[in-house]
Design an enzyme around this catalytic site. Structure first.
Site, PDB file in Angstrom:
ATOM      1  N   GLU A  93      -6.772  -2.175  10.285  1.00  0.00           N
ATOM      2  CA  GLU A  93      -6.002  -2.081  11.520  1.00  0.00           C
ATOM      3  C   GLU A  93      -5.589  -0.636  11.756  1.00  0.00           C
ATOM      4  O   GLU A  93      -5.397   0.130  10.816  1.00  0.00           O
ATOM      5  CB  GLU A  93      -4.745  -2.960  11.432  1.00  0.00           C
ATOM      6  CG  GLU A  93      -5.104  -4.435  11.430  1.00  0.00           C
ATOM      7  CD  GLU A  93      -3.898  -5.368  11.337  1.00  0.00           C
ATOM      8  OE1 GLU A  93      -3.976  -6.460  11.900  1.00  0.00           O
ATOM      9  OE2 GLU A  93      -2.894  -5.010  10.693  1.00  0.00           O
ATOM     10  N   CYS A 106      -1.818   5.761  14.331  1.00  0.00           N
ATOM     11  CA  CYS A 106      -1.643   5.515  12.898  1.00  0.00           C
ATOM     12  C   CYS A 106      -2.920   4.869  12.373  1.00  0.00           C
ATOM     13  O   CYS A 106      -3.300   3.794  12.839  1.00  0.00           O
ATOM     14  CB  CYS A 106      -0.442   4.589  12.711  1.00  0.00           C
ATOM     15  SG  CYS A 106      -0.202   4.076  11.004  1.00  0.00           S
ATOM     16  N   CYS A 113      -4.915  -2.572  -0.132  1.00  0.00           N
ATOM     17  CA  CYS A 113      -4.196  -1.533  -0.869  1.00  0.00           C
ATOM     18  C   CYS A 113      -3.914  -2.042  -2.282  1.00  0.00           C
ATOM     19  O   CYS A 113      -3.541  -3.198  -2.454  1.00  0.00           O
ATOM     20  CB  CYS A 113      -2.875  -1.207  -0.177  1.00  0.00           C
ATOM     21  SG  CYS A 113      -1.951   0.124  -0.994  1.00  0.00           S
ATOM     22  N   CYS A 117       3.541  -2.443  -3.529  1.00  0.00           N
ATOM     23  CA  CYS A 117       4.953  -2.205  -3.227  1.00  0.00           C
ATOM     24  C   CYS A 117       5.565  -3.542  -2.796  1.00  0.00           C
ATOM     25  O   CYS A 117       4.987  -4.263  -1.978  1.00  0.00           O
ATOM     26  CB  CYS A 117       5.104  -1.158  -2.127  1.00  0.00           C
ATOM     27  SG  CYS A 117       4.436   0.452  -2.606  1.00  0.00           S
ATOM     28  N   CYS A 120       6.052  -4.377   1.122  1.00  0.00           N
ATOM     29  CA  CYS A 120       5.000  -4.078   2.109  1.00  0.00           C
ATOM     30  C   CYS A 120       4.019  -5.241   2.232  1.00  0.00           C
ATOM     31  O   CYS A 120       3.539  -5.775   1.229  1.00  0.00           O
ATOM     32  CB  CYS A 120       4.250  -2.819   1.705  1.00  0.00           C
ATOM     33  SG  CYS A 120       2.927  -2.390   2.843  1.00  0.00           S
ATOM     34  N   GLY A 171      -3.405   1.070   3.128  1.00  0.00           N
ATOM     35  CA  GLY A 171      -3.954   1.789   1.998  1.00  0.00           C
ATOM     36  C   GLY A 171      -3.179   3.029   1.614  1.00  0.00           C
ATOM     37  O   GLY A 171      -2.222   3.415   2.275  1.00  0.00           O
ATOM     38  N   GLU A 172      -3.624   3.634   0.538  1.00  0.00           N
ATOM     39  CA  GLU A 172      -2.980   4.837   0.002  1.00  0.00           C
ATOM     40  C   GLU A 172      -3.960   6.005   0.172  1.00  0.00           C
ATOM     41  O   GLU A 172      -4.964   6.081  -0.543  1.00  0.00           O
ATOM     42  CB  GLU A 172      -2.617   4.604  -1.468  1.00  0.00           C
ATOM     43  CG  GLU A 172      -2.225   5.836  -2.243  1.00  0.00           C
ATOM     44  CD  GLU A 172      -1.116   6.664  -1.593  1.00  0.00           C
ATOM     45  OE1 GLU A 172      -0.110   6.099  -1.119  1.00  0.00           O
ATOM     46  OE2 GLU A 172      -1.270   7.899  -1.549  1.00  0.00           O
ATOM     47  N   SER A 203       0.952  10.120   4.583  1.00  0.00           N
ATOM     48  CA  SER A 203       2.052   9.473   3.863  1.00  0.00           C
ATOM     49  C   SER A 203       1.549   8.895   2.550  1.00  0.00           C
ATOM     50  O   SER A 203       0.503   8.242   2.503  1.00  0.00           O
ATOM     51  CB  SER A 203       2.645   8.360   4.740  1.00  0.00           C
ATOM     52  OG  SER A 203       3.684   7.711   4.053  1.00  0.00           O
ATOM     53  N   SER A 226       6.908   8.323   0.448  1.00  0.00           N
ATOM     54  CA  SER A 226       7.707   7.096   0.526  1.00  0.00           C
ATOM     55  C   SER A 226       8.566   7.014  -0.728  1.00  0.00           C
ATOM     56  O   SER A 226       8.055   6.751  -1.814  1.00  0.00           O
ATOM     57  CB  SER A 226       6.773   5.887   0.639  1.00  0.00           C
ATOM     58  OG  SER A 226       5.968   6.028   1.794  1.00  0.00           O
ATOM     59  N   LEU A 227       9.853   7.243  -0.592  1.00  0.00           N
ATOM     60  CA  LEU A 227      10.731   7.327  -1.768  1.00  0.00           C
ATOM     61  C   LEU A 227      11.465   5.999  -1.984  1.00  0.00           C
ATOM     62  O   LEU A 227      11.316   5.347  -3.008  1.00  0.00           O
ATOM     63  CB  LEU A 227      11.710   8.497  -1.593  1.00  0.00           C
ATOM     64  CG  LEU A 227      12.489   8.907  -2.837  1.00  0.00           C
ATOM     65  CD1 LEU A 227      11.563   9.325  -3.968  1.00  0.00           C
ATOM     66  CD2 LEU A 227      13.472  10.035  -2.504  1.00  0.00           C
ATOM     67  N   ASN A 302      11.275  -3.829   7.663  1.00  0.00           N
ATOM     68  CA  ASN A 302      10.654  -4.716   8.647  1.00  0.00           C
ATOM     69  C   ASN A 302      10.279  -6.018   7.959  1.00  0.00           C
ATOM     70  O   ASN A 302       9.842  -6.008   6.818  1.00  0.00           O
ATOM     71  CB  ASN A 302       9.397  -4.072   9.234  1.00  0.00           C
ATOM     72  CG  ASN A 302       9.718  -2.863  10.085  1.00  0.00           C
ATOM     73  OD1 ASN A 302      10.652  -2.899  10.892  1.00  0.00           O
ATOM     74  ND2 ASN A 302       8.971  -1.792   9.901  1.00  0.00           N
ATOM     75  N   CYS A 345       5.750  -0.386  10.509  1.00  0.00           N
ATOM     76  CA  CYS A 345       5.511   0.062   9.128  1.00  0.00           C
ATOM     77  C   CYS A 345       5.584  -1.102   8.163  1.00  0.00           C
ATOM     78  O   CYS A 345       6.513  -1.896   8.185  1.00  0.00           O
ATOM     79  CB  CYS A 345       6.567   1.072   8.694  1.00  0.00           C
ATOM     80  SG  CYS A 345       6.489   2.596   9.571  1.00  0.00           S
TER      81      CYS A 345
HETATM   82  N1  SAH Z   1       0.535   4.098   1.046  1.00  0.00           N
HETATM   83  C1  SAH Z   1       1.156   5.088   1.884  1.00  0.00           C
HETATM   84  C2  SAH Z   1       0.763   4.896   3.315  1.00  0.00           C
HETATM   85  C3  SAH Z   1       1.293   3.640   3.952  1.00  0.00           C
HETATM   86  S1  SAH Z   1       2.588   4.172   4.930  1.00  0.00           S
HETATM   87  C4  SAH Z   1       2.666   5.060   1.694  1.00  0.00           C
HETATM   88  O1  SAH Z   1       3.155   4.102   1.086  1.00  0.00           O
HETATM   89  O2  SAH Z   1       3.346   5.985   2.096  1.00  0.00           O
HETATM   90  C5  SAH Z   1       3.554   2.856   5.106  1.00  0.00           C
HETATM   91  C6  SAH Z   1       4.992   3.293   5.295  1.00  0.00           C
HETATM   92  O3  SAH Z   1       5.675   2.107   5.661  1.00  0.00           O
HETATM   93  C7  SAH Z   1       5.623   3.788   4.005  1.00  0.00           C
HETATM   94  O4  SAH Z   1       6.551   4.797   4.252  1.00  0.00           O
HETATM   95  C8  SAH Z   1       6.338   2.546   3.499  1.00  0.00           C
HETATM   96  O5  SAH Z   1       7.449   2.884   2.701  1.00  0.00           O
HETATM   97  C9  SAH Z   1       6.754   1.912   4.790  1.00  0.00           C
HETATM   98  N2  SAH Z   1       6.962   0.460   4.662  1.00  0.00           N
HETATM   99  C10 SAH Z   1       6.278  -0.395   3.890  1.00  0.00           C
HETATM  100  N3  SAH Z   1       6.752  -1.644   4.027  1.00  0.00           N
HETATM  101  C11 SAH Z   1       7.761  -1.563   4.917  1.00  0.00           C
HETATM  102  C12 SAH Z   1       8.648  -2.511   5.497  1.00  0.00           C
HETATM  103  N4  SAH Z   1       8.575  -3.792   5.193  1.00  0.00           N
HETATM  104  N5  SAH Z   1       9.559  -2.065   6.383  1.00  0.00           N
HETATM  105  C13 SAH Z   1       9.636  -0.776   6.716  1.00  0.00           C
HETATM  106  N6  SAH Z   1       8.815   0.169   6.229  1.00  0.00           N
HETATM  107  C14 SAH Z   1       7.897  -0.217   5.321  1.00  0.00           C
END
Ligand code: SAH
Length: 368
Positions: A93, A106, A113, A117, A120, A171-172, A203, A226-227, A302, A345
């Site tokens: 997507e 995006c 992936c 996490c 996600c 994905g990463e 990201s 993404s911290l 989200n 996200c």
């Molecule tokens: N793998 C990379 C690229 C994906 S970016 C990464 O993790 O950065 C996806 C972004 O959406 C990341 O910043 C992640 O922290 C955020 N994200 C993932 N799940 C989410 C959620 N349920 N609500 C809000 N942000 C989320």
């Protein structure tokens, strides 16, 4: 390298020049072909009239494969999500996010992936495979053609162009670094898609060796990390990759990442009720980032891969932000875009949210 019959998308200008030499043609035809593909976005060799007839005929044995549209959905806020099918049937997507003066796309870098996490939704797909440069660029080319968008800062008429690109889809990106770097070269080449690297953000969950390699790459995009936690204990649970690259190690690599004038690192922080959103977390975050030129994007969780997690309340989100900004750390609350179609996200999942406003429209797959 594409021989006769190979894929032309995703080859750099130098590779196309080498291909022409292989075919017994002049190398400058490679540049012409590159300009046709990316500057003029002619995806049919028959329309490349600046090339000789005999070369066009040779090109007809090659393929220029855009992904195939499976579904396009439009959210109430104008965000559009594309579900695209790749040549082997895998799907990804990408999301077009219109704003008043800009358009951000995006894109995905992997099908599925592997990173798992907790919060996600994409994680639930598991890992399918890396996308190749043609497939990464194909998402951009597909949406540009579908929406008849210009690229860069000047739009067509009163419509803004595609101004920004974020590698934040499925994905990463740093697990697919080689293909991502090649796509970045073509995206930023003035003879290619000609987007400024300053308009591209990658990201990552924070893969330390790859962050160091990206820092040395020929094209260095903005870096977002993404911290989402301020202690290893919590981050270990939310993002298993933290067990390999804990917060200190990650922030050390971030500190060494090269920044241009006025450029900052971005830290994304998904706010989850009672998990990582206390005043103490906010103060710890300020300390962790004190030595870094950075800003923080706060994203209230989200819905999707709930795992029993809940978003922080709007009051909590504001309080968290105020602590950061009060200590001089720039922080912004990101308004989710396209949540009603699972385009925000952490919500990309192929099967999620397609009940709402699905449309099967303009197919651009005539080249396949
Ligand atoms: N793998 C990379 C690229 C994906 S970016 C990464 O993790 O950065 C996806 C972004 O959406 C990341 O910043 C992640 O922290 C955020 N994200 C993932 N799940 C989410 C959620 N349920 N609500 C809000 N942000 C989320």
């Amino acid at each position: 390298m594409a021989a006769s019959g190979g894929e032309l998308l995703g080859l750099t200008a130098d590779e196309l020049a080498a291909l022409m030499v292989d075919w017994g043609e002049k190398p400058y035809h490679g540049r012409q072909l590159y300009g046709a593909l990316y500057r003029r976005r002619q995806l049919d060799p028959g329309s490349m009239t600046e090339l000789s007839k005999s070369l066009r005929r040779k090109l007809e044995s090659c393929v220029i494969s855009l992904p195939r549209l499976q579904r396009r959905q439009r959210a109430a806020d104008g965000t559009e999500k594309y579900l695209l099918e790749l040549t082997d049937g895998e799907k990804v997507e990408c999301v077009l996010i219109p704003e008043r003066k800009r358009n951000t796309l995006c894109i995905s870098t992997q099908a599925g992936c592997p990173l798992d996490c907790r919060f996600c939704l994409t994680a639930m797909l598991g890992f399918r495979r890396n996308l190749d440069p043609a497939e990464i660029l194909g998402q951009v080319l597909y949406v540009l053609a579908d929406k008849n968008l210009a690229i860069g800062s000047v739009g067509i008429g009163s419509r803004p162009a595609l101004t920004n690109l974020v590698l934040m889809g499925m994905g990463e990106p740093l697990l697919n670094l080689e293909n991502v770097l090649k796509s970045l070269i073509i995206m930023t080449d003035p003879e290619g898609l000609a987007l400024s690297p300053r308009r591209i953000t990658l990201s990552t969950v924070g893969l330390v060796p790859q962050i160091r390699r990206l820092a040395q790459a020929p094209v260095v995009p903005n870096l977002a990390v993404s911290l989402s936690a301020t202690t290893d204990e919590v981050r270990d649970r939310l993002m298993p990759i933290n067990r390999r690259y804990p917060i200190d190690t990650l922030l050390q690599a971030c500190a060494e990442f090269p920044l241009k004038r006025n450029q900052r690192l971005t830290f994304e922080y998904v706010l989850m009720d009672g998990i990582n959103d206390s005043d103490q977390d906010a103060r710890r975050l300020v300390k962790l980032l004190a030595q870094l030129r950075s800003k923080v994007n706060l994203l209230p969780l989200n819905p999707g891969n709930a795992n029993g997690l809940r978003p922080s309340s709007p009051r909590r989100v504001n309080r968290f932000r105020e602590i950061l900004t009060g200590k001089g750390l720039p922080a912004y609350v990101r308004r989710p875009r396209g949540m009603d179609i699972y385009a925000a996200c952490g919500q990309l999942h192929l099967a999620a949210g397609h009940h709402s406003r699905a449309t099967r429209t303009s197919r651009l797959d005539t080249n396949r």
